[in-house]
Write an enzyme that holds these catalytic residues in place. Sequence first.
Site, PDB file in Angstrom:
ATOM      1  N   GLY A 239       0.853  -1.256  -0.099  1.00 50.73           N
ATOM      2  CA  GLY A 239       0.133  -0.117  -0.115  1.00 50.73           C
ATOM      3  C   GLY A 239       0.756   1.031  -0.016  1.00 50.73           C
ATOM      4  N   GLU A 276       4.711  -6.340   1.359  1.00 51.22           N
ATOM      5  CA  GLU A 276       4.060  -6.960   0.166  1.00 51.22           C
ATOM      6  C   GLU A 276       3.909  -5.512  -0.755  1.00 51.22           C
ATOM      7  OE1 GLU A 276       0.566  -8.614   1.515  1.00 51.22           O
ATOM      8  OE2 GLU A 276       1.165 -10.181   2.502  1.00 51.22           O
ATOM      9  N   PRO A 277       4.884  -4.914  -1.135  1.00 52.47           N
ATOM     10  CA  PRO A 277       4.797  -3.950  -2.005  1.00 52.47           C
ATOM     11  C   PRO A 277       4.412  -4.254  -3.231  1.00 52.47           C
ATOM     12  CG  PRO A 277       7.107  -4.419  -2.028  1.00 52.47           C
ATOM     13  CD  PRO A 277       6.495  -5.336  -0.937  1.00 52.47           C
ATOM     14  N   GLY A 278       3.660  -3.546  -3.948  1.00 51.25           N
ATOM     15  CA  GLY A 278       3.212  -3.591  -5.449  1.00 51.25           C
ATOM     16  C   GLY A 278       3.398  -2.284  -6.096  1.00 51.25           C
ATOM     17  N   ARG A 315      -8.120   2.617 -14.058  1.00 52.04           N
ATOM     18  CA  ARG A 315      -8.250   3.352 -12.794  1.00 52.04           C
ATOM     19  C   ARG A 315      -8.575   4.741 -12.889  1.00 52.04           C
ATOM     20  NH1 ARG A 315      -4.050   4.745 -10.323  1.00 52.04           N
ATOM     21  NH2 ARG A 315      -4.339   3.919  -8.141  1.00 52.04           N
ATOM     22  N   TYR A 319     -11.432   4.609 -10.153  1.00 45.67           N
ATOM     23  CA  TYR A 319     -11.029   5.297  -8.510  1.00 45.67           C
ATOM     24  C   TYR A 319     -10.756   6.935  -9.128  1.00 45.67           C
ATOM     25  CZ  TYR A 319      -8.989   0.474  -7.989  1.00 45.67           C
ATOM     26  OH  TYR A 319      -8.901  -0.688  -8.063  1.00 45.67           O
ATOM     27  N   CYS A 358     -18.278   2.085 -26.024  1.00 47.68           N
ATOM     28  CA  CYS A 358     -19.499   2.372 -25.812  1.00 47.68           C
ATOM     29  C   CYS A 358     -19.817   2.667 -24.528  1.00 47.68           C
ATOM     30  CB  CYS A 358     -20.527   1.327 -26.511  1.00 47.68           C
ATOM     31  SG  CYS A 358     -20.024   1.485 -28.150  1.00 47.68           S
ATOM     32  N   GLU A 359     -19.116   3.448 -23.759  1.00 48.53           N
ATOM     33  CA  GLU A 359     -19.507   3.796 -22.332  1.00 48.53           C
ATOM     34  C   GLU A 359     -19.021   5.154 -22.298  1.00 48.53           C
ATOM     35  OE1 GLU A 359     -19.922   2.000 -19.020  1.00 48.53           O
ATOM     36  OE2 GLU A 359     -20.145  -0.010 -20.107  1.00 48.53           O
ATOM     37  N   TYR A 387      -1.523  -2.186 -11.495  1.00 51.34           N
ATOM     38  CA  TYR A 387      -2.852  -2.131 -11.800  1.00 51.34           C
ATOM     39  C   TYR A 387      -3.176  -1.432 -13.215  1.00 51.34           C
ATOM     40  CZ  TYR A 387      -2.252  -3.142  -6.890  1.00 51.34           C
ATOM     41  OH  TYR A 387      -1.819  -3.605  -5.853  1.00 51.34           O
TER      42      TYR A 387
HETATM   43  N1  LLP Z   1      -1.104  -6.845   0.027  1.00 51.04           N
HETATM   44  C1  LLP Z   1      -2.339  -7.009   0.053  1.00 51.04           C
HETATM   45  C2  LLP Z   1      -2.995  -8.080   0.964  1.00 51.04           C
HETATM   46  C3  LLP Z   1      -2.989  -6.472  -0.764  1.00 51.04           C
HETATM   47  O1  LLP Z   1      -4.478  -6.407  -0.887  1.00 51.04           O
HETATM   48  C4  LLP Z   1      -2.628  -5.595  -1.659  1.00 51.04           C
HETATM   49  C5  LLP Z   1      -3.279  -4.796  -2.597  1.00 51.04           C
HETATM   50  C6  LLP Z   1      -1.113  -5.395  -1.735  1.00 51.04           C
HETATM   51  C7  LLP Z   1      -0.489  -6.038  -0.705  1.00 51.04           C
HETATM   52  C8  LLP Z   1      -0.332  -4.293  -2.473  1.00 51.04           C
HETATM   53  O2  LLP Z   1      -0.904  -3.209  -2.484  1.00 51.04           O
HETATM   54  P1  LLP Z   1       0.017  -2.003  -3.173  1.00 51.04           P
HETATM   55  O3  LLP Z   1       1.396  -1.729  -2.560  1.00 51.04           O
HETATM   56  O4  LLP Z   1       0.364  -2.542  -4.726  1.00 51.04           O
HETATM   57  O5  LLP Z   1      -0.591  -0.671  -3.078  1.00 51.04           O
HETATM   58  N2  LLP Z   1      -6.557  -1.807  -7.895  1.00 51.04           N
HETATM   59  C9  LLP Z   1      -6.234  -0.802  -6.924  1.00 51.04           C
HETATM   60  C10 LLP Z   1      -5.340  -1.269  -5.822  1.00 51.04           C
HETATM   61  C11 LLP Z   1      -5.990  -2.426  -5.182  1.00 51.04           C
HETATM   62  C12 LLP Z   1      -4.957  -2.956  -4.295  1.00 51.04           C
HETATM   63  C13 LLP Z   1      -5.527  -4.358  -3.786  1.00 51.04           C
HETATM   64  N3  LLP Z   1      -4.567  -4.984  -2.908  1.00 51.04           N
HETATM   65  C14 LLP Z   1      -5.408   0.559  -7.620  1.00 51.04           C
HETATM   66  O6  LLP Z   1      -5.436   0.217  -8.752  1.00 51.04           O
HETATM   67  O7  LLP Z   1      -5.186   1.350  -7.065  1.00 51.04           O
END
Ligand code: LLP
Length: 443
Positions: A239, A276-278, A315, A319, A358-359, A387
């Site tokens: 997050g 858990e970085p994404g 996104r 969002y 078409c939206e 994402y």
């Molecule tokens: N760990 C868990 C349990 C999660 O549910 C998530 C993301 C992450 C780690 C990684 O989060 P990050 O570091 O990437 O922020 N689709 C949305 C984000 C949904 C996130 C879902 N969970 C967007 O485009 O912002």
Amino acid sequence: MDHFSHSDGSLHCEGVPVAAIAAAVGTPTYVYSAATLRDHARRLADAWASLSPRICFSVKSCPNIAVLRTLVEAGTGMDVVSGGEIARALRAGCPASQIVYAGVGKSDEEIRLALRERVGLLNIESEPELENVQRLAEGASRAAHCALRVNPDVDPRTHRHTTTGTRETKFGVDLAQALAIFRRHGRNPFALLDGIHLHIGSPVYSTEPYVESVRRALALMDTLAADGIRIRTLDLGGGFGADYETGQSPDARRYAEAVTPLLAPRVRDGLEVILEPGRTIAANAGVLVTRVQYVKRGGAKTFVICDAGMHTLLRPSHYDAFHFMWPVHPAPGFVPARRAREMSMDGLEAVDVVGPLCETGDYLALDRELPPMSRGDLLAVFTAGAYGMSMSSRYNSHALPAEVLVDGAEARVIRRRETLDDLLAHEDPHGARIGIPAETAAP
Ligand code: LLP
């Protein structure tokens, strides 16, 4: 921040002109920078080094197996949320022990796969799921390390669609329930419940919600310790914010500096920390390249109609997310020095950047000031590595985009563009008959 820049007046990813990639593979295309992925992974590892955490990249943010392989080689594990993501992590060369597996609706088949492959940690989201894991692990005669996902009831102040750590969400359990579940199940020999998992939401642009949630998790650990239940692992989730605009997010060091003082003594006592970085690794490592199909002028608004839309990058419409975008090859005088919501340059025009679907909600930006755009121009949408592709769809029967990974002076197609045959491959105009046993068929 990343390895995309308008050097020589035209956008480059590392050493490769983005226009050359579009010419070779077409549009829309996601272009990723391997150097940026590695840099971000290294910065995180350096920032948190005093806790020696296991860093597990959140596969859902950017699941292409070549991206995962690049990160596995850079030393990260993987955070997965489905059997499909377990398969991706393994295919990318991630050792199963370095995989952590979350998800509120794990099926029996997925849990069996995780047990069979000896996935390192199962993050459990509810008591019924825990009981199911116990049953399946006993049936497979295989013990599994488990962490209970706990909602610390902290508001991460982010979009309501991505807020997860408040008291009552579908994810995890609240603190009071957690205590009861640890007491009831903390000594099961098959689901070894010796971890706490937190993930408060994303993106989180301040450090305080992490500090507060860690405090609450440590208090829970202390209560459990008094009961003789020892927590080995604390998974802080992900997050951490990314820079959708230049300088928007605290850097990795600021998050780490806020949290490490709380955790350092526990780590000295043997606690393992997982991150858990994404987004913070992948977002700025990718741009979406789209081609302008038409520019529709003449009314109150100007529409720049692209070959990418909400089906390619969800996104903005889902969002209200801001993504900086700019021509790949801007006219002289329009070369951007930084990425900001408001660009102060003469000659910009406010336009809606929309897709072909078409939206009405199919847009990438509304009222965005851009240099004058024409049919055939290439537009780069930044901070799209997380994402982006992973949330794309085939809505309106558009094939999925291609993906390209650049490493230095080399660009490789890591997912070829789908063809019309690919699009139709799983369908059968006549249907395949399902043999329903006679005794179950309606009379
Ligand atoms: N760990 C868990 C349990 C999660 O549910 C998530 C993301 C992450 C780690 C990684 O989060 P990050 O570091 O990437 O922020 N689709 C949305 C984000 C949904 C996130 C879902 N969970 C967007 O485009 O912002």
